[in-house]
Motif scaffolding. Structure first.
Motif, mmCIF file in Angstrom:
data_model
loop_
_atom_site.group_PDB
_atom_site.id
_atom_site.type_symbol
_atom_site.label_atom_id
_atom_site.label_comp_id
_atom_site.label_asym_id
_atom_site.label_seq_id
_atom_site.Cartn_x
_atom_site.Cartn_y
_atom_site.Cartn_z
ATOM 1 N N ILE A 284 5.576 4.318 -6.206
ATOM 2 C CA ILE A 284 6.879 3.654 -6.343
ATOM 3 C C ILE A 284 6.740 2.438 -7.257
ATOM 4 O O ILE A 284 5.868 1.602 -7.056
ATOM 5 C CB ILE A 284 7.429 3.220 -4.971
ATOM 6 C CG1 ILE A 284 7.750 4.451 -4.123
ATOM 7 C CG2 ILE A 284 8.668 2.343 -5.128
ATOM 8 C CD1 ILE A 284 8.194 4.121 -2.713
ATOM 9 N N SER A 285 7.592 2.364 -8.253
ATOM 10 C CA SER A 285 7.665 1.185 -9.118
ATOM 11 C C SER A 285 9.125 0.928 -9.446
ATOM 12 O O SER A 285 9.978 1.783 -9.246
ATOM 13 C CB SER A 285 6.853 1.396 -10.402
ATOM 14 O OG SER A 285 7.376 2.484 -11.137
ATOM 15 N N GLY A 286 9.413 -0.235 -9.939
ATOM 16 C CA GLY A 286 10.795 -0.592 -10.255
ATOM 17 C C GLY A 286 11.048 -2.060 -9.991
ATOM 18 O O GLY A 286 10.119 -2.844 -9.771
ATOM 19 N N GLU B 244 0.824 -1.207 0.000
ATOM 20 C CA GLU B 244 0.000 0.000 0.000
ATOM 21 C C GLU B 244 0.860 1.260 0.000
ATOM 22 O O GLU B 244 0.558 2.245 -0.677
ATOM 23 C CB GLU B 244 -0.907 -0.015 1.237
ATOM 24 C CG GLU B 244 -1.913 1.134 1.292
ATOM 25 C CD GLU B 244 -2.992 0.997 0.234
ATOM 26 O OE1 GLU B 244 -3.651 2.014 -0.041
ATOM 27 O OE2 GLU B 244 -3.177 -0.106 -0.313
ATOM 28 N N GLU B 245 1.963 1.225 0.756
ATOM 29 C CA GLU B 245 2.850 2.381 0.830
ATOM 30 C C GLU B 245 3.436 2.707 -0.538
ATOM 31 O O GLU B 245 3.464 3.865 -0.970
ATOM 32 C CB GLU B 245 3.975 2.108 1.831
ATOM 33 C CG GLU B 245 4.980 3.254 1.944
ATOM 34 C CD GLU B 245 6.157 2.895 2.828
ATOM 35 O OE1 GLU B 245 7.098 3.697 2.895
ATOM 36 O OE2 GLU B 245 6.129 1.809 3.461
ATOM 37 N N ALA B 246 3.889 1.677 -1.247
ATOM 38 C CA ALA B 246 4.460 1.890 -2.577
ATOM 39 C C ALA B 246 3.407 2.393 -3.549
ATOM 40 O O ALA B 246 3.682 3.233 -4.414
ATOM 41 C CB ALA B 246 5.088 0.594 -3.090
ATOM 42 N N THR C 130 17.631 -8.784 -0.136
ATOM 43 C CA THR C 130 17.498 -7.983 -1.353
ATOM 44 C C THR C 130 18.848 -7.377 -1.693
ATOM 45 O O THR C 130 19.530 -6.835 -0.821
ATOM 46 C CB THR C 130 16.459 -6.859 -1.173
ATOM 47 O OG1 THR C 130 16.809 -6.074 -0.041
ATOM 48 C CG2 THR C 130 15.067 -7.436 -0.993
ATOM 49 N N ILE C 131 19.215 -7.471 -2.961
ATOM 50 C CA ILE C 131 20.464 -6.865 -3.425
ATOM 51 C C ILE C 131 20.188 -5.689 -4.353
ATOM 52 O O ILE C 131 21.097 -5.028 -4.810
ATOM 53 C CB ILE C 131 21.353 -7.907 -4.135
ATOM 54 C CG1 ILE C 131 20.610 -8.563 -5.299
ATOM 55 C CG2 ILE C 131 21.843 -8.945 -3.159
ATOM 56 C CD1 ILE C 131 21.461 -9.547 -6.062
ATOM 57 N N GLY D 204 12.348 0.318 -2.082
ATOM 58 C CA GLY D 204 11.637 0.892 -0.953
ATOM 59 C C GLY D 204 10.131 0.739 -1.059
ATOM 60 O O GLY D 204 9.603 -0.024 -1.868
ATOM 61 N N GLY D 205 9.437 1.474 -0.207
ATOM 62 C CA GLY D 205 7.984 1.440 -0.214
ATOM 63 C C GLY D 205 7.391 0.122 0.232
ATOM 64 O O GLY D 205 6.234 -0.175 -0.081
ATOM 65 N N GLY D 206 8.166 -0.696 0.934
ATOM 66 C CA GLY D 206 7.675 -1.990 1.381
ATOM 67 C C GLY D 206 7.810 -3.092 0.350
ATOM 68 O O GLY D 206 7.492 -4.253 0.629
ATOM 69 N N CYS D 207 8.278 -2.765 -0.872
ATOM 70 C CA CYS D 207 8.415 -3.771 -1.934
ATOM 71 C C CYS D 207 9.495 -4.792 -1.595
ATOM 72 O O CYS D 207 9.348 -5.985 -1.884
ATOM 73 C CB CYS D 207 8.737 -3.092 -3.269
ATOM 74 S SG CYS D 207 7.431 -2.000 -3.865
#
Length: 794
Positions: A367-369, A360-362, A388-389, A393-396
């Motif tokens: 935020i995408s990517g 929800e935050e993203a 994660t390497i 962000g955004g919880g993703c």
């Protein structure tokens, strides 16, 4: 952009601090001028360059098994899982900063333009006189004397004594002759682009002060120092000079007088400037050597078998490529390695897409990517060390790790028959789509319909390859159709079941020609049975890549229908033995003495042509010594095969001027072993044969490929291994079935660094493939073959 601006600010801050505290007090005015200009440019350049590109660090390539990226569309996911609709993301802080920056830059640009316009107005209104090396502009407006490029502006209302007038003229001439206006213009432009950077204003002030020092130094070399100093004091209360211009009257009056009276700096003092070198090195180290994540490529299948591995725990090795890669649950029973890997990848994609939620935050922040997760599949198939390497962000990141840790146990990977730990890297793309109607679900993934559309009619229809040299479109199309039919009927066999049952008719196959020309999704839309449909499908998938269709000048996916007619001869007995026996009794041309063990005449002739090619190719020397002028073209040799199969009367019918090469070709043809003679009415007769040889020498240095070894050779259905070592640069490996001309596999090494490389080819061959059936080639980035080898299949 913000990180770059911060790095530029840090560079300028350190360079200016060094100047202000240590270098600016010296009387090396010319050096100081170039220091200010040079460090301004270095502050822009240093954060932008990457020494790894200029001086790459040579390391052994680390091979990682990458999965196909998973694209997660928020609208599609919410349409299925969540009930609340996504809200439009509000204006983010990055947007606010960008807006403020653009507004400030616009104001600075307007101020800059106003200054130029004011100078231009004075120039247009003034009376111009041509001096020795500049123009003297006498203006009717109140202002102080100043210079701008090759123009010296002097107001009619500014009146001083003649001695003072000459001194002021000398001062302004110094600005003109030393081209100080270029520096002023450069820093004004920097002030527009970096208006929010406080150090650019300090630099602008420092460069103008240095200009005054240089001009004063020029004047006192021609006049009395004390009288000139008194002139500066008398005019210290004058008005403000015109913007952008070099003016005699400066607010730095005290510093100018101090510098005029100061004792000249010694040569030893010039060593102070060496202090800039360690500062320069420090900034290079800080900003230029940033670790980059390897470019994510499509590694759904291992590119080559490498024993490259990384240590994790003492005594425990984490493999990045193993003999048998781990398999996602549900595919372990599949025996074919390629099919098993494809199934595993598909099951993994389905699991991730089914369990992943767009945070929800993203979603609110827009935020995408792509998030890239790394995890280890342990010996018992469990997941460990998930991290994660690549983060967005955004919880993703947290959502990706949650799904990875929720995976069921895999079938573990194996090395030398033993279970081992294997590292996987999984890219997951989070994409906010503005129009859900443009997306569909395909194998558990959202796909853009515009990209996946299959056209039935396009501006340029696809063509079978082999006729590209024809310029006439109609003739080229006709040629392509003919070549396609030749291919189909050369590779098509009338199924024995259909002959026995007397089945005739037209089987229609539909298939898609992809954007790269490959064949996909072939299916029978009209069936006649008797294994005819299967035979048609097999022939279609054996086709080489087509020239793809184009719509609006771009390659597109195009649908193609091909009718194939099966018709029995009236003399057919239901078995093809009679047909082959009848064909053997017909007249036939001479053929190279090989492949007599083949059961049919057609197969004998095809095999003989292939073996003749290998014979010529293996013996002939294509090197520069045989073709020093690098001639290219088709050479035609004619000869007679007499009734005993002996080759005689060898003549060069068409020459391209490659004398040494052509002489050797004649010698090779003349010394060929006996052929199978041609027959007419069942009797051996002498017949003439024409042999075309295409000479297309590759401009390849023999040192480009120092190692090229294939083993075992002859090979079998278990495959073979290729070792090669060549010059660094993008290369690829291609394996071609000689009998059909079909490309079996192509593997690319985009970041090959020139070391010894090993590639294993397996799962390519059928049990009944003929000997001499494949050629493996090493090619450069332009598609030219650097080295090739024939691999026999037993």
């Amino acid at each position: 952009m913000l990180p770059y601006l911060l790095k530029v600010s840090l560079c300028w801050a350190l360079f200016y601090l060094l100047y202000h505290l240590w270098l600016g007090q010296e009387t090396f005015f010319k050096i100081n001028r170039w220091y200010l200009l040079g460090t301004t440019l270095l502050g822009l350049i240093i954060p932008a360059i990457d020494f790894q590109e200029i001086f790459p660090i040579h390391e052994e390539p680390t091979i990682v098994h990458f999965m196909q990226p998973i694209t997660l569309g928020v609208e599609q996911l919410e349409a299925v899982i969540v009930t609340a609709a996504a809200e439009e993301p509000g204006l983010g802080w990055q947007d606010i900063l960008l807006t403020l920056y653009c507004l400030g830059a616009l104001i600075a640009l307007l101020r800059f333009g106003y200054g130029l316009r004011k100078i231009n107005s004075l120039y247009q209104a003034g009376e111009k006189s041509k001096m020795d090396k500049y123009f003297f502009v006498h203006t009717p407006v109140h202002h102080l004397p100043f210079s701008f490029f090759k123009n010296l502006f002097w107001s009619k209302h500014f009146v001083v004594e003649e001695e003072d007038r000459l001194n002021i003229l000398l001062h302004e001439e110094a600005h003109i002759f030393q081209k100080h206006s270029l520096d002023v213009l450069f820093f004004e432009i920097m002030g527009v682009l970096f208006w929010c950077n406080p150090f650019i204003y300090l630099y602008k002030k420092a460069i103008k002060t240095t200009h005054e020092y240089l001009a004063d130094d020029y004047v006192v070399a021609h006049v009395n120092r004390k009288k000139y100093g008194r002139l500066l004091l008398r005019q210290s209360q004058s008005a403000v000079p015109v913007a952008l211009a070099n003016s005699f009257f400066s607010t730095q009056l005290k510093n100018r007088i101090v510098m005029m009276t100061k004792t000249r700096s010694t040569k030893m003092a010039s060593l102070k400037y060496l202090a800039g070198l360690p500062l320069l090195a420090l900034l290079f180290l800080a900003f230029s050597f940033e670790q980059k994540m390897p470019e994510l490529q499509d590694r759904t299948h291992p590119v080559y078998k490498s024993k490259s591995m990384a240590d994790s725990l003492p005594g425990e090795q984490v493999f990045q490529v193993a003999d048998e890669m781990p398999v996602f649950p549900g595919c372990a029973e599949i025996t074919d390695p390629a099919a098993r890997q494809k199934c595993s990848d598909q099951k993994l994609l389905e699991f991730v897409f089914s369990n992943l939620k767009y945070p929800e935050e993203a979603r609110k922040e827009g935020i995408s990517g792509m998030v890239v997760a790394s995890f280890v599949i342990e010996k018992d198939g469990s997941i460990s060390n998930a991290k994660t390497i690549r983060s967005i962000g955004g919880g993703c990141d947290e959502e990706t790790i949650r799904v990875v840790n929720a995976m069921p146990k895999w079938t573990p990977g194996k090395q030398d028959g033993k279970s081992v730990r294997v590292e996987y890297k999984l890219p997951v793309r989070f994409a906010l789509e503005s129009d859900p109607s443009k997306l569909k679900m395909d194998d558990g993934q959202p796909v853009d319909l515009a990209e996946e559309k299959v056209f039935e009619k396009v501006d340029e229809m696809p063509r079978y390859p082999g006729c590209e040299e024809m310029t006439n479109a109609e003739k080229r199309e006709k040629c392509a159709q003919q070549k396609m039919l030749e291919f189909i009927y050369t590779h098509l066999k009338y199924p024995k079941e259909a002959q026995e049952k007397g089945i005739e008719g037209t089987s229609v196959v539909k298939f898609i020609i992809e954007k790269d020309g490959s064949i996909a999704d072939a299916e029978i839309v009209r069936s006649i049975g008797g294994e005819c449909d299967e035979e048609v499908l097999k022939s279609v998938y054996m086709m080489p890549k087509w020239i793809p269709g184009k719509q609006d000048g771009k390659p597109v996916r195009t649908q193609f229908f091909l009718p194939v007619k099966f018709k029995l001869d009236s003399s057919s007995t239901g078995d093809d033995t009679h047909r082959e026996q009848k064909a053997d009794l017909q007249n036939h041309q001479p053929r190279f003495a090989a492949c007599d063990e083949m059961p049919t005449l057609v197969e004998k002739e095809k095999c003989a042509q292939r073996e003749l090619f290998f014979y010529i190719n293996d013996i002939m020397d294509y090197s520069k010594t045989k073709n020093p002028d690098k001639k290219e073209g088709k050479i035609l040799v004619t000869f007679t095969v007499n009734a005993d199969g002996v080759v005689e009367d060898v003549v060069l019918k068409n020459s391209i001027g490659a004398t040494d090469f052509e002489q050797e070709l004649l010698m090779v043809v003349s010394s060929m072993p006996k052929w199978v003679p041609g027959e007419k009415d069942g009797k051996a007769v002498a017949m003439q044969v024409e042999l075309p040889v295409q000479l297309a020498p590759q401009n390849i240095d023999p040192d480009d490929v120092s190692i090229f070894e294939v083993f075992p050779n002859p090979s079998n259905i278990n495959g073979f291994t290729l070792k090669f070592k060549a010059k660094a640069g993008p290369v690829s490996l291609m394996v071609v079935d000689v009998a059909t001309g079909r490309e079996l596999v192509r593997r690319s090494f985009d970041t090959y660094e020139g070391g010894l490389q090993e590639a294993i080819f397996d799962g390519l061959f059928e049990e009944k493939m003929a000997r001499g059936s494949v050629i493996v080639s090493l090619m450069d980035k332009g598609g030219k073959a650097l080295k090739s080898a024939k691999v026999l299949i037993q």
